[in-house]
Design a protein around this motif. Structure first.
Motif, PDB file in Angstrom:
ATOM      1  N   GLU A  57      41.957  23.876 123.922  1.00 35.00           N
ATOM      2  CA  GLU A  57      40.921  24.292 122.971  1.00 35.00           C
ATOM      3  C   GLU A  57      39.558  23.695 123.323  1.00 35.00           C
ATOM      4  OE1 GLU A  57      39.889  23.393 118.285  1.00 35.00           O
ATOM      5  OE2 GLU A  57      42.002  23.392 118.899  1.00 35.00           O
ATOM      6  N   VAL A  58      39.534  22.421 123.732  1.00 35.85           N
ATOM      7  CA  VAL A  58      38.259  21.748 124.038  1.00 35.85           C
ATOM      8  C   VAL A  58      37.868  21.894 125.510  1.00 35.85           C
ATOM      9  CG1 VAL A  58      38.583  20.094 122.166  1.00 35.85           C
ATOM     10  CG2 VAL A  58      39.323  19.466 124.482  1.00 35.85           C
ATOM     11  N   GLY A  59      38.752  22.541 126.306  1.00 32.05           N
ATOM     12  CA  GLY A  59      38.429  22.791 127.713  1.00 32.05           C
ATOM     13  C   GLY A  59      38.556  21.583 128.620  1.00 32.05           C
ATOM     14  N   ASN A  60      39.403  20.617 128.255  1.00 26.28           N
ATOM     15  CA  ASN A  60      39.614  19.430 129.100  1.00 26.28           C
ATOM     16  C   ASN A  60      40.748  19.722 130.089  1.00 26.28           C
ATOM     17  OD1 ASN A  60      40.423  16.890 130.158  1.00 26.28           O
ATOM     18  ND2 ASN A  60      39.519  15.844 128.401  1.00 26.28           N
ATOM     19  N   LYS A  61      40.369  20.117 131.312  1.00 27.40           N
ATOM     20  CA  LYS A  61      41.356  20.569 132.298  1.00 27.40           C
ATOM     21  C   LYS A  61      42.301  19.447 132.744  1.00 27.40           C
ATOM     22  CE  LYS A  61      41.539  24.222 133.826  1.00 27.40           C
ATOM     23  NZ  LYS A  61      42.299  25.369 133.318  1.00 27.40           N
ATOM     24  N   ARG A  62      41.746  18.234 132.898  1.00 29.32           N
ATOM     25  CA  ARG A  62      42.621  17.134 133.340  1.00 29.32           C
ATOM     26  C   ARG A  62      43.690  16.838 132.291  1.00 29.32           C
ATOM     27  NH1 ARG A  62      41.727  10.819 135.182  1.00 29.32           N
ATOM     28  NH2 ARG A  62      43.790  10.698 136.138  1.00 29.32           N
ATOM     29  N   ASN A  63      43.269  16.779 131.036  1.00 28.07           N
ATOM     30  CA  ASN A  63      44.235  16.534 129.967  1.00 28.07           C
ATOM     31  C   ASN A  63      45.209  17.697 129.800  1.00 28.07           C
ATOM     32  OD1 ASN A  63      43.054  14.092 129.582  1.00 28.07           O
ATOM     33  ND2 ASN A  63      42.364  14.457 127.479  1.00 28.07           N
ATOM     34  N   GLU A  64      44.731  18.903 130.113  1.00 29.66           N
ATOM     35  CA  GLU A  64      45.633  20.052 130.083  1.00 29.66           C
ATOM     36  C   GLU A  64      46.751  19.864 131.107  1.00 29.66           C
ATOM     37  OE1 GLU A  64      45.710  24.890 130.897  1.00 29.66           O
ATOM     38  OE2 GLU A  64      43.773  23.864 130.765  1.00 29.66           O
ATOM     39  N   ALA A  65      46.364  19.421 132.319  1.00 30.72           N
ATOM     40  CA  ALA A  65      47.361  19.177 133.374  1.00 30.72           C
ATOM     41  C   ALA A  65      48.330  18.076 132.961  1.00 30.72           C
ATOM     42  CB  ALA A  65      46.668  18.804 134.680  1.00 30.72           C
ATOM     43  N   ILE A  66      47.782  17.011 132.348  1.00 39.47           N
ATOM     44  CA  ILE A  66      48.638  15.914 131.876  1.00 39.47           C
ATOM     45  C   ILE A  66      49.624  16.434 130.825  1.00 39.47           C
ATOM     46  CG2 ILE A  66      48.665  13.749 130.554  1.00 39.47           C
ATOM     47  CD1 ILE A  66      45.946  13.090 131.955  1.00 39.47           C
ATOM     48  N   GLY A  67      49.109  17.258 129.907  1.00 42.66           N
ATOM     49  CA  GLY A  67      49.958  17.828 128.856  1.00 42.66           C
ATOM     50  C   GLY A  67      51.058  18.713 129.428  1.00 42.66           C
ATOM     51  N   LEU A  68      50.681  19.538 130.403  1.00 39.04           N
ATOM     52  CA  LEU A  68      51.676  20.402 131.051  1.00 39.04           C
ATOM     53  C   LEU A  68      52.757  19.563 131.733  1.00 39.04           C
ATOM     54  CD1 LEU A  68      49.179  22.979 132.579  1.00 39.04           C
ATOM     55  CD2 LEU A  68      50.982  23.557 130.942  1.00 39.04           C
TER      56      LEU A  68
END
Length: 396
Positions: A57-68
């Motif tokens: 939602e906030v567009g944080n790609k690094r955290n998206e990768a961590i979450g995945l």
């Protein structure tokens, strides 16, 4: 754990009240991590999924990768390897795009581990080798040990024991140096598996008991269940069936509690093999069928060939040769689905070494059927499977 959850829940509430999305995501992830440590993977999945939603939602790609990656790990703990692979590959793609080398190394190793669990051993080694190269380059000792241990497991499964011992020895030295006790227990357990393969049951049992002690002390439930299952195998091999049954039932209880489907299926196969030794054929069939049912959900060839082989043996004992033949053949097909993906003759030969018995049982059964029906068709099939076992099948 309760105190940590209380503190994190309060922090989460505060961050939500002030609409601090970054703080909310951080707290959700931490709560998810606590539930992972507690072995409550479904709850962990719920919190990490919410954290991933916010990162996107906030567009944080690094955290998206961590979450995945976190969700991929949870699905791995649950034994759902196809889903695990999907999330881990997505994480790898993002980390490569961002040029994050350490993260890429972790993703590569995790993708490799998932391929290992799916029976794709050559792909597993390819990814793990890349992960190890990155870990060595940045001198990340924890990751070096982790990927070396994973490679040891690959070589063990392929039957290449000298390489398995070599990688496991290096991994053990590192985890002892850095003081990672749970990883040390995994290394000790791998040594136990190798000693089991060499039929040195005394040393194997010593390893598994040592691993179990560490796991219980550090609350590593998943590894505790694995150690109990391994102890059960040794007890069964040495004739202590009651102890074997006790250990398998404890392992099954833990695996159900934490929701690890792969290890639950492994335990059902272990119970099936044990019931066969105890001549409780109906219970053996029931256990192997439960393992097979789980394997349909998680797509693990090892579970499939072990379950079918066990069912074949149980049906043969009760004189149901038709069912026995069907299951032995299905076991061989599952073995060869993996064997066909191996590259060298050495790998194919080593992989098959501890599975030859399944081919022999099928050949012997076909010979029995030839004595009943001497049209020649069963004799031809017996010859065909003998050729497959020698590695001269046309598909090779």
């Amino acid at each position: 754990f309760t105190e940590a959850l209380d503190y994190l829940s309060q922090a989460l509430q505060m961050h939500r009240e002030v609409k601090n999305k970054g703080g909310e995501e951080y707290d959700l992830g931490n709560i998810g991590d606590v539930y992972i440590e507690m072995g409550q993977y479904r709850k962990a999945l719920k919190y990490h999924s919410k954290a991933l939603e916010i990162a996107r939602e906030v567009g944080n790609k690094r955290n998206e990768a961590i979450g995945l990656g976190n969700i991929g790990a949870i699905y791995s703990y649950l034994g759902d390897y196809p889903k695990s692979l999907k999330y881990r590959e997505l994480a790898l793609k993002i980390d490569r795009e961002l040029g994050l080398k350490w993260d890429e190394g972790i993703d590569l190793g995790n993708v490799g581990l998932t391929h290992y669990n799916l029976g794709n051993y050559i792909k597993a080694l390819e990814y793990l080798t890349q992960a190890l190269k990155i870990a060595l380059g940045i001198e990340d000792k924890g990751s070096i040990a982790h990927w070396m241990l994973a490679m040891a497991s690959c070589y063990y499964t392929l039957g290449i024991l000298p390489k398995a011992l070599e990688y496991n020895k290096h991994a053990t030295e590192i985890v002892q140096e850095i003081g990672d006790k749970v990883q040390e227990a995994r290394c000790i357990g791998t040594d136990g598996l190798i000693y089991t393969e060499l039929k040195d049951y005394s040393r194997a049992l010593q390893c598994f008991k040592q691993a179990l002690e560490i796991c219980v002390e550090h609350g590593a439930k998943r590894e505790e269940a694995i150690a109990l299952g391994n102890i059960a195998v040794i007890c069964a091999e040495t004739g202590d069936y009651l102890k074997a049954l006790e250990c398998q039932e404890k392992a099954l209880s833990i695996n159900k509690e934490i929701g690890n489907r792969f290890n639950e299926a492994e335990t059902y196969n272990g119970l099936g093999a044990l019931y066969l030794k105890l001549k409780k054929y109906e219970s053996s069939v029931e256990s192997h069928k439960k393992a097979l049912k789980i394997s349909n959900d998680i797509s693990v060839p090892k579970i499939v060939w072990e379950a079918h082989a066990g069912l074949g043996a149980a049906y043969e004992e009760v004189g149901d040769y038709s069912q026995a033949m069907t299951h032995y053949k299905a076991s061989v097909e599952a073995i060869e689905s993996v064997r066909g993906g191996l590259l060298s003759e050495e790998q194919k030969s080593s992989f098959l070494e501890n599975k030859i018995e399944i081919y022999k049982k099928l050949q012997n059964l076909l010979y029995k059927l030839h004595q009943i029906d001497q049209t020649g068709r069963f004799a031809e099939e017996a010859f065909e499977y003998a050729e497959r076992a020698r590695g001269r099948a046309l598909l090779d």
